[in-house]
Design a protein around this motif. Structure first.
Motif, PDB file in Angstrom:
ATOM      1  N   VAL A  97      49.228  41.719  27.565  1.00 22.16           N
ATOM      2  CA  VAL A  97      48.511  42.230  28.740  1.00 22.16           C
ATOM      3  C   VAL A  97      47.538  41.187  29.286  1.00 22.16           C
ATOM      4  O   VAL A  97      47.286  41.135  30.488  1.00 22.16           O
ATOM      5  N   ALA A  98      47.005  40.344  28.412  1.00 18.04           N
ATOM      6  CA  ALA A  98      46.074  39.294  28.863  1.00 18.04           C
ATOM      7  C   ALA A  98      46.792  38.286  29.753  1.00 18.04           C
ATOM      8  O   ALA A  98      46.261  37.876  30.792  1.00 18.04           O
ATOM      9  N   ALA A  99      47.998  37.891  29.382  1.00 15.58           N
ATOM     10  CA  ALA A  99      48.768  36.944  30.194  1.00 15.58           C
ATOM     11  C   ALA A  99      49.117  37.554  31.548  1.00 15.58           C
ATOM     12  O   ALA A  99      49.069  36.869  32.573  1.00 15.58           O
ATOM     13  N   ALA A 100      49.446  38.833  31.566  1.00 22.41           N
ATOM     14  CA  ALA A 100      49.749  39.512  32.827  1.00 22.41           C
ATOM     15  C   ALA A 100      48.536  39.494  33.740  1.00 22.41           C
ATOM     16  O   ALA A 100      48.639  39.202  34.932  1.00 22.41           O
ATOM     17  N   TYR A 101      47.375  39.788  33.179  1.00 18.52           N
ATOM     18  CA  TYR A 101      46.131  39.764  33.947  1.00 18.52           C
ATOM     19  C   TYR A 101      45.877  38.362  34.499  1.00 18.52           C
ATOM     20  O   TYR A 101      45.585  38.185  35.688  1.00 18.52           O
ATOM     21  N   ARG A 102      45.969  37.359  33.627  1.00 18.81           N
ATOM     22  CA  ARG A 102      45.685  35.983  34.042  1.00 18.81           C
ATOM     23  C   ARG A 102      46.649  35.502  35.127  1.00 18.81           C
ATOM     24  O   ARG A 102      46.270  34.743  36.022  1.00 18.81           O
ATOM     25  N   THR A 103      47.904  35.910  35.063  1.00 25.58           N
ATOM     26  CA  THR A 103      48.885  35.510  36.078  1.00 25.58           C
ATOM     27  C   THR A 103      48.452  35.986  37.456  1.00 25.58           C
ATOM     28  O   THR A 103      48.407  35.208  38.415  1.00 25.58           O
ATOM     29  N   ILE A 104      48.114  37.264  37.570  1.00 24.67           N
ATOM     30  CA  ILE A 104      47.724  37.810  38.875  1.00 24.67           C
ATOM     31  C   ILE A 104      46.401  37.214  39.338  1.00 24.67           C
ATOM     32  O   ILE A 104      46.257  36.807  40.495  1.00 24.67           O
ATOM     33  N   ARG A 105      45.414  37.128  38.440  1.00 27.54           N
ATOM     34  CA  ARG A 105      44.128  36.529  38.821  1.00 27.54           C
ATOM     35  C   ARG A 105      44.324  35.089  39.286  1.00 27.54           C
ATOM     36  O   ARG A 105      43.710  34.647  40.264  1.00 27.54           O
TER      37      ARG A 105
END
Length: 194
Positions: A97-105
């Motif tokens: 979930v952290a990688a998903a967040y970082r991708t969009i940010r």
């Protein structure tokens, strides 16, 4: 730019943005179990109370490289630019979930035009699919990556939806320079539908 909507839903494909829009408004976006179901923004009016109405846009899923034109990313990010507040949905059932967040940010910030500075509500979605221990672990992982505690919801079951919408309505009112609407804590949140 003229606002397309007060609130924009952003996230990777399959974050259940369309399901959340359908659970929050009378909109009937196409919902399917494959990525890139949404090809154009869908709009819905969220009507919680007289002082808590706003337009929400389901922005098609963003992918890595969107800010450089991958997929239809620049066009989609242009729609995000025309919103006041972002609800960033992260799929709790994915491995990282952290990688998903970082991708969009990363894509929001790389695009520029103030997207990285927009008011953002971070949401861990699909929590109905997780056991309590996994929920806690995923929320902790996302909080560590984002530096803020995520809001836990399920667009399918309605869990947490009303509280998130009330918070979004308050942020929209702040953006508009209006006073916050009166709190209505008597309304149950579980299984809420528009």
């Amino acid at each position: 730019l003229k606002l397309i909507a007060d609130v924009g839903l952003v996230g990777l494909p399959n974050a259940d943005k369309s399901t959340f829009l359908a659970a929050s408004s009378a909109a009937t976006p196409k919902i399917a179990d494959y990525p890139f179901t949404t090809l154009t923004p869908n709009l819905g009016v969220v009507d919680l109370s007289e002082g808590e109405r706003f337009v929400m846009a389901d922005i098609p899923g963003l992918i890595e490289g969107a800010s450089e034109g991958a997929g239809l990313g620049v066009r989609f990010l242009g729609h995000v630019e025309r919103t006041a507040v972002l609800i960033h949905l992260v799929d709790s059932t994915q491995d990282d979930v952290a990688a998903a967040y970082r991708t969009i940010r990363g894509e929001l910030e790389a695009y520029g035009e103030g997207l990285g500075e927009k008011t953002e509500l971070l949401v861990l979605n699909k929590v109905d699919a997780l056991d309590p221990e996994t929920r806690k672990a995923k929320a902790k992982q996302l909080q560590k990556a984002a530096g803020v505690k995520p809001i836990l919801i399920s667009g399918v079951s309605g869990e947490g939806v009303r509280a998130l919408l009330r918070l979004a309505a308050a942020k929209v009112r702040l953006f508009r320079g209006e006073e916050a609407a009166a709190e209505d804590d008597d309304t149950p949140d579980e299984g809420w539908r528009p």
